[in-house]
Scaffold this motif. Structure first.
Motif, PDB file in Angstrom:
ATOM      1  N   MET A   1     -13.283  13.879 -10.055  1.00 27.05           N
ATOM      2  CA  MET A   1     -11.858  14.040 -10.380  1.00 27.05           C
ATOM      3  C   MET A   1     -11.079  12.837  -9.860  1.00 27.05           C
ATOM      4  O   MET A   1     -11.069  12.580  -8.660  1.00 27.05           O
ATOM      5  N   ASP A   2     -10.465  12.097 -10.761  1.00 28.77           N
ATOM      6  CA  ASP A   2      -9.721  10.915 -10.342  1.00 28.77           C
ATOM      7  C   ASP A   2      -8.315  11.307  -9.898  1.00 28.77           C
ATOM      8  O   ASP A   2      -7.853  12.428 -10.142  1.00 28.77           O
ATOM      9  N   LEU A   3      -7.636  10.388  -9.241  1.00 27.66           N
ATOM     10  CA  LEU A   3      -6.271  10.639  -8.797  1.00 27.66           C
ATOM     11  C   LEU A   3      -5.340  10.744  -9.994  1.00 27.66           C
ATOM     12  O   LEU A   3      -5.453   9.989 -10.956  1.00 27.66           O
ATOM     13  N   ASP A   4      -4.401  11.684  -9.941  1.00 26.70           N
ATOM     14  CA  ASP A   4      -3.372  11.718 -10.977  1.00 26.70           C
ATOM     15  C   ASP A   4      -2.191  10.864 -10.514  1.00 26.70           C
ATOM     16  O   ASP A   4      -2.003  10.648  -9.309  1.00 26.70           O
ATOM     17  N   PRO A   5      -1.381  10.341 -11.422  1.00 27.80           N
ATOM     18  CA  PRO A   5      -0.338   9.383 -11.057  1.00 27.80           C
ATOM     19  C   PRO A   5       0.686   9.919 -10.065  1.00 27.80           C
ATOM     20  O   PRO A   5       1.338   9.138  -9.369  1.00 27.80           O
ATOM     21  N   GLU A   6       0.848  11.239  -9.990  1.00 28.84           N
ATOM     22  CA  GLU A   6       1.832  11.822  -9.082  1.00 28.84           C
ATOM     23  C   GLU A   6       1.186  12.494  -7.875  1.00 28.84           C
ATOM     24  O   GLU A   6       1.893  13.079  -7.050  1.00 28.84           O
TER      25      GLU A   6
ATOM     26  N   GLY B   1      -6.499  14.688   2.673  1.00 28.42           N
ATOM     27  CA  GLY B   1      -6.216  15.683   1.642  1.00 28.42           C
ATOM     28  C   GLY B   1      -6.670  15.205   0.272  1.00 28.42           C
ATOM     29  O   GLY B   1      -7.288  15.957  -0.498  1.00 28.42           O
ATOM     30  N   ALA B   2      -6.378  13.953  -0.036  1.00 30.96           N
ATOM     31  CA  ALA B   2      -6.814  13.398  -1.324  1.00 30.96           C
ATOM     32  C   ALA B   2      -8.333  13.319  -1.397  1.00 30.96           C
ATOM     33  O   ALA B   2      -8.944  13.655  -2.421  1.00 30.96           O
ATOM     34  N   ALA B   3      -8.964  12.888  -0.310  1.00 30.95           N
ATOM     35  CA  ALA B   3     -10.423  12.812  -0.300  1.00 30.95           C
ATOM     36  C   ALA B   3     -11.045  14.185  -0.511  1.00 30.95           C
ATOM     37  O   ALA B   3     -12.042  14.325  -1.225  1.00 30.95           O
ATOM     38  N   ALA B   4     -10.461  15.206   0.114  1.00 29.77           N
ATOM     39  CA  ALA B   4     -11.001  16.555   0.004  1.00 29.77           C
ATOM     40  C   ALA B   4     -10.823  17.135  -1.392  1.00 29.77           C
ATOM     41  O   ALA B   4     -11.735  17.790  -1.925  1.00 29.77           O
ATOM     42  N   LEU B   5      -9.660  16.900  -1.998  1.00 24.46           N
ATOM     43  CA  LEU B   5      -9.364  17.525  -3.286  1.00 24.46           C
ATOM     44  C   LEU B   5      -9.807  16.694  -4.482  1.00 24.46           C
ATOM     45  O   LEU B   5     -10.252  17.234  -5.493  1.00 24.46           O
ATOM     46  N   TYR B   6      -9.644  15.390  -4.391  1.00 18.76           N
ATOM     47  CA  TYR B   6      -9.960  14.517  -5.521  1.00 18.76           C
ATOM     48  C   TYR B   6     -11.310  13.816  -5.383  1.00 18.76           C
ATOM     49  O   TYR B   6     -11.852  13.322  -6.361  1.00 18.76           O
ATOM     50  N   GLY B   7     -11.796  13.698  -4.153  1.00 19.09           N
ATOM     51  CA  GLY B   7     -12.962  12.872  -3.928  1.00 19.09           C
ATOM     52  C   GLY B   7     -12.639  11.392  -3.966  1.00 19.09           C
ATOM     53  O   GLY B   7     -13.536  10.539  -4.005  1.00 19.09           O
ATOM     54  N   ARG B   8     -11.362  11.073  -3.940  1.00 19.18           N
ATOM     55  CA  ARG B   8     -10.864   9.698  -3.956  1.00 19.18           C
ATOM     56  C   ARG B   8      -9.681   9.607  -3.003  1.00 19.18           C
ATOM     57  O   ARG B   8      -9.054  10.613  -2.666  1.00 19.18           O
TER      58      ARG B   8
ATOM     59  N   ARG C   1       2.668   2.297  -5.985  1.00 18.10           N
ATOM     60  CA  ARG C   1       1.635   2.128  -7.007  1.00 18.10           C
ATOM     61  C   ARG C   1       0.403   2.921  -6.596  1.00 18.10           C
ATOM     62  O   ARG C   1      -0.059   2.787  -5.459  1.00 18.10           O
ATOM     63  N   VAL C   2      -0.122   3.750  -7.488  1.00 18.33           N
ATOM     64  CA  VAL C   2      -1.292   4.576  -7.178  1.00 18.33           C
ATOM     65  C   VAL C   2      -2.551   3.849  -7.631  1.00 18.33           C
ATOM     66  O   VAL C   2      -2.755   3.605  -8.825  1.00 18.33           O
ATOM     67  N   ARG C   3      -3.371   3.487  -6.637  1.00 16.97           N
ATOM     68  CA  ARG C   3      -4.650   2.833  -6.902  1.00 16.97           C
ATOM     69  C   ARG C   3      -5.718   3.615  -6.155  1.00 16.97           C
ATOM     70  O   ARG C   3      -5.593   3.852  -4.957  1.00 16.97           O
ATOM     71  N   ALA C   4      -6.765   4.011  -6.854  1.00 16.70           N
ATOM     72  CA  ALA C   4      -7.802   4.856  -6.259  1.00 16.70           C
ATOM     73  C   ALA C   4      -8.849   4.030  -5.542  1.00 16.70           C
ATOM     74  O   ALA C   4      -9.275   2.968  -6.011  1.00 16.70           O
TER      75      ALA C   4
END
Length: 243
Positions: free
Chosen positions: A1-6, A89-96, A121-124
């Protein structure tokens, strides 16, 4: 699951995990990169010219701190908790993990708690980049500037960072158990174990009890007590001197 822009999924974990994205609608804010530098000319009361000093003074007023270093400790721990929460939190939910480059992360030093942060700017990045993104990218330069300006010990500041990291993991784990997402809790715990292996954090908490090995000084506030992970069993008494 990649990061969403928001980064919308982070909101489910609680207020410390929320990260707004894009340009702040009320106008430009200083970046955390600015906060980690010492301005050549310090503008008293100017949140943009000297955001870190502005923040420490604001916290000192709000908590009625009798010593500047108490406000420094409270301000630093709050910011550490925000940064760990967003990244883990992002690592746990998105894997990124979002790239939290201090040049991309805007901060309102006049905001309330939790600290008001905007990512322009959102960069994974890979989940394994949490150490690079938070400890090396933020907490190390933050500790350097606070130690330099206020002479607060590095041991205290890294103790705050370790305490904030442990608290972040507990919150993610509670959410994961309550929402049937055991893999999210496991990912957070695994990443945290690696983070605590770094020399900056390895001595912050007792490995068995997760109690701190340093004190955040909260007990020195008017009406302040001991934190749940405090190294003390009771508030120390101040030394008294005969008149």
């Amino acid at each position: 699951m990649d990061l969403d822009p928001e980064l919308a999924a982070l909101g489910a974990l609680g207020g410390f995990f929320v990260l707004r994205t894009g340009v702040p609608p009320r106008g430009p804010l200083p970046t955390l990169a600015q906060a980690y530098t010492t301005p050549q000319v310090r503008a008293h009361g100017d949140a943009y010219a000297d955001p870190m000093t502005f923040r420490v003074r604001k916290v000192a007023r709000s908590i009625h701190a009798p010593e500047a270093r108490i406000a420094v400790s409270v301000a630093q721990q709050g910011l550490a908790a925000r940064l760990w929460s967003i990244a883990l939190g992002a690592a746990a939910l998105y894997g990124r993990v979002p790239d939290l480059d201090p040049e991309l992360l805007c901060w309102d030093p006049d905001g309330s708690a939790p600290d008001d942060l905007w990512l322009t700017r959102v960069r994974a990045l890979p989940a394994t980049a949490v150490d690079e993104v938070v400890r090396a990218g933020h907490l190390a330069p933050l500790a350097t500037v606070l130690h330099s300006r206020y002479h607060v010990s590095a041991r205290l500041l890294w103790g705050n960072a370790g305490s904030a990291l442990a608290g972040t993991v507990r919150q993610i784990d509670r959410w994961a158990r309550a929402n049937g997402r055991p893999e999210a809790g496991e990912r957070a715990r695994t990443l945290a174990a690696g983070l605590f292996a770094h020399p900056d954090l390895s001595g912050a908490l007792d490995a068995g009890t997760l109690r701190r090995r340093s004190c955040c000084l909260y007990y020195r506030l008017p009406g302040g007590g001991l934190c749940g992970d405090c190294c003390f069993d009771r508030p120390p008494r101040r030394a008294t001197h005969p008149s």
